[in-house]
Design a protein around this motif. Structure first.
Motif, PDB file in Angstrom:
ATOM      1  N   UNK A   9      31.612  20.619  -1.882  1.00 51.43           N
ATOM      2  CA  UNK A   9      30.733  19.504  -2.227  1.00 51.43           C
ATOM      3  C   UNK A   9      29.552  19.958  -3.074  1.00 51.43           C
ATOM      4  N   UNK A  10      28.955  21.103  -2.731  1.00 47.96           N
ATOM      5  CA  UNK A  10      27.810  21.620  -3.494  1.00 47.96           C
ATOM      6  C   UNK A  10      28.205  21.967  -4.927  1.00 47.96           C
ATOM      7  N   UNK A  11      29.438  22.406  -5.112  1.00 46.55           N
ATOM      8  CA  UNK A  11      29.909  22.774  -6.449  1.00 46.55           C
ATOM      9  C   UNK A  11      30.155  21.540  -7.317  1.00 46.55           C
ATOM     10  N   UNK A  14      26.933  16.003 -10.001  1.00 53.01           N
ATOM     11  CA  UNK A  14      27.025  14.794 -10.802  1.00 53.01           C
ATOM     12  C   UNK A  14      25.889  13.859 -10.409  1.00 53.01           C
ATOM     13  N   UNK A  15      25.519  12.959 -11.324  1.00 58.31           N
ATOM     14  CA  UNK A  15      24.549  11.924 -10.976  1.00 58.31           C
ATOM     15  C   UNK A  15      25.162  11.032  -9.909  1.00 58.31           C
ATOM     16  N   UNK A  16      24.331  10.496  -9.038  1.00 59.14           N
ATOM     17  CA  UNK A  16      24.747   9.569  -7.982  1.00 59.14           C
ATOM     18  C   UNK A  16      25.588  10.224  -6.892  1.00 59.14           C
ATOM     19  N   UNK A  17      25.574  11.549  -6.804  1.00 57.21           N
ATOM     20  CA  UNK A  17      26.317  12.272  -5.777  1.00 57.21           C
ATOM     21  C   UNK A  17      25.326  13.133  -4.994  1.00 57.21           C
ATOM     22  N   UNK A  22      20.151  16.329   1.098  1.00 56.33           N
ATOM     23  CA  UNK A  22      19.681  15.751  -0.167  1.00 56.33           C
ATOM     24  C   UNK A  22      20.001  14.259  -0.274  1.00 56.33           C
ATOM     25  N   UNK A  23      20.701  13.705   0.720  1.00 58.60           N
ATOM     26  CA  UNK A  23      20.970  12.265   0.724  1.00 58.60           C
ATOM     27  C   UNK A  23      19.658  11.558   1.057  1.00 58.60           C
ATOM     28  N   UNK A  44      28.752  14.319   5.126  1.00 55.85           N
ATOM     29  CA  UNK A  44      28.455  15.482   4.292  1.00 55.85           C
ATOM     30  C   UNK A  44      27.980  15.101   2.902  1.00 55.85           C
ATOM     31  N   UNK A  45      28.436  13.952   2.393  1.00 53.59           N
ATOM     32  CA  UNK A  45      28.068  13.554   1.032  1.00 53.59           C
ATOM     33  C   UNK A  45      28.073  12.044   0.899  1.00 53.59           C
ATOM     34  N   UNK A  46      27.325  11.572  -0.089  1.00 53.01           N
ATOM     35  CA  UNK A  46      27.236  10.150  -0.372  1.00 53.01           C
ATOM     36  C   UNK A  46      27.316   9.944  -1.876  1.00 53.01           C
TER      37      UNK A  46
END
Length: 168
Positions: A9-11, A14-17, A22-23, A44-46
Motif C-alpha cells: 500500500x505504501x508503494x 497517488x492522489x486521493x489514496x 495518513x487517512x 489499511x487504506x482509503x
C-alpha cells in the motif's frame, strides 16, 4: 502479513489514496457512515472517489476485505467483498474505463478520484496474491477465532498505523 500489505500500500502513491494513520479523520468518519464497514476490521487504506474530497464515495481496504460506496452513476449490487471472494476471482479484477470491475456485477466507480483504475486493479491483484497464500495456509491449519478490540468511540489507530473503524 500486515507488514507485507502495508508495504504494498505504501508503494502505491497517488492522489486521493491514503494509508494507515495518513487517512484524514473526516474522510474516515464519512467512510464509516457511507460504506458497509464492519466494526472488527482494520482499515489499511482509503481511496476517495469524490470530486470535492469528502470520501463519502470511495473504497476502504481492510484486513478482511474491501468496502466501497459509489455515486449515482455506477451501480453495484454488492458494496463489499471479502479477500476470499477477491482471491477466487482475482484474474477478473480489471479497469473498465472510469470503473473498476471487481467480480460479476460488482463495480467500483472511480470517476471523481485521482487514482487510476488500472493501477488500482494491479494493486488489488498483488494484494490477492499476498492474501491468497495466507488463505491457503489458514485452510490447511485449524481455524482460529478473530479477536475484536473494543474501543470507546471514533476510529482508532493501532501501533501499526492501521485504522480501526468503531461505530459508537
Amino acid at each position: 502479513m500486515k507488514s507485507e500489505v502495508l508495504s504494498l500500500l505504501q508503494a502505491f502513491r497517488s492522489d486521493d489514496f491514503y494509508v494507515g494513520s495518513q487517512i484524514p479523520d473526516k474522510k474516515m468518519s464519512n467512510a464509516m457512515a457511507s460504506y458497509p464497514l464492519p466494526r472488527h476490521d482494520d482499515i489499511s487504506a482509503l481511496i476517495d472517489s469524490t470530486v470535492f474530497g469528502s470520501a463519502k464515495q470511495g473504497m476502504a481496504i481492510g484486513e478482511s476485505g474491501i468496502y466501497w460506496n459509489n455515486d449515482w452513476t455506477t451501480e453495484s449490487p454488492k458494496k463489499s467483498l471479502s479477500w476470499e471472494e477477491l482471491v477466487s476471482g482475482a484474474d477478473s479484477v480489471a479497469a473498465k474505463g472510469m470503473d473498476l470491475y471487481l467480480a460479476p456485477g460488482c463495480l467500483f466507480g472511480m470517476a471523481g478520484s485521482g487514482v487510476k483504475s488500472a493501477a488500482l486493479a494491479e494493486l488489488l491483484r498483488k494484494m490477492c496474491r499476498a492474501f491468497g497464500s495466507v488463505i491457503q495456509t489458514d485452510q490447511q491449519s485449524a481455524p482460529s477465532v478473530p479477536t475484536v478490540a473494543k474501543q470507546a468511540s471514533g476510529p482508532a489507530v493501532s501501533g501499526s498505523g492501521i485504522r480501526r473503524p468503531v461505530q459508537g
